[in-house]
Design a protein around this motif. Sequence first.
Motif, short mmCIF file in Angstrom:
data_model
loop_
_atom_site.label_atom_id
_atom_site.label_comp_id
_atom_site.label_asym_id
_atom_site.label_seq_id
_atom_site.Cartn_x
_atom_site.Cartn_y
_atom_site.Cartn_z
N LYS A 58 10.40 -3.53 0.34
CA LYS A 58 10.41 -2.07 0.20
C LYS A 58 9.73 -1.65 -1.10
N ARG A 59 10.04 -2.36 -2.19
CA ARG A 59 9.41 -2.05 -3.48
C ARG A 59 7.90 -2.28 -3.42
N GLN A 60 7.52 -3.36 -2.75
CA GLN A 60 6.11 -3.69 -2.63
C GLN A 60 5.36 -2.61 -1.84
N LYS A 61 5.94 -2.18 -0.73
CA LYS A 61 5.32 -1.12 0.07
C LYS A 61 5.20 0.17 -0.74
N LYS A 62 6.24 0.49 -1.49
CA LYS A 62 6.23 1.70 -2.31
C LYS A 62 5.13 1.62 -3.37
N ALA A 63 4.98 0.44 -3.98
CA ALA A 63 3.95 0.25 -5.01
C ALA A 63 2.55 0.40 -4.39
N VAL A 64 2.37 -0.14 -3.19
CA VAL A 64 1.07 -0.05 -2.52
C VAL A 64 0.77 1.41 -2.18
N LYS A 65 1.75 2.14 -1.70
CA LYS A 65 1.56 3.56 -1.37
C LYS A 65 1.22 4.37 -2.62
N GLU A 66 1.90 4.07 -3.71
CA GLU A 66 1.65 4.77 -4.97
C GLU A 66 0.23 4.50 -5.47
N MET A 67 -0.20 3.23 -5.38
CA MET A 67 -1.55 2.86 -5.79
C MET A 67 -2.58 3.58 -4.93
N ASP A 68 -2.34 3.63 -3.63
CA ASP A 68 -3.24 4.31 -2.70
C ASP A 68 -3.31 5.80 -3.03
N ARG A 69 -2.16 6.40 -3.32
CA ARG A 69 -2.12 7.83 -3.67
C ARG A 69 -2.91 8.10 -4.95
N GLN A 70 -2.76 7.20 -5.94
CA GLN A 70 -3.48 7.36 -7.20
C GLN A 70 -5.00 7.26 -6.99
N LEU A 71 -5.42 6.31 -6.16
CA LEU A 71 -6.85 6.15 -5.88
C LEU A 71 -7.41 7.39 -5.19
#
Length: 149
Positions: A58-71
Amino acid sequence: MRSDGEPAEMAEKDGERKKITRGRGKSGRVWREPGTRFSVMLRDKPLCTTWEKKMATKRQKKAVKEMDRQLREGRRREKEEKRLRREENLRRRLENERKSEVVQVIKNPLKIKRLKKKQLRKIEKRDTLRILQKSQPQRQREKAKGPDK
């Protein structure tokens, strides 16, 4: 079933299992093997993950989504900056063109009526008040100097 728990079709011979054929089936399809019962079949255990693994994914998915949002946000910001810079350059270019124009004020409107079509196409309207205000201080300076002789 035999006493040791094996089905009757199986018999051991020299340590290996050998299937005993039952004979010809009613359907005539001799290549088919008889089905196994559900209780005899080996079933896979269901996949069960621990709470820690679930939370880690769950944390990993959240981090990936956050990175995608930042990009995405960065790309959007760059695009907006580029658009603003382009608009500013275009505005500045038009302003510079207007400054460098050679302007001749037509005070007599009858002249416009006498002009030919081709000449009329070249005429552009401008705010003459600003031009007159710029030229007035120059005229006042010239008058203050006096006539040249």
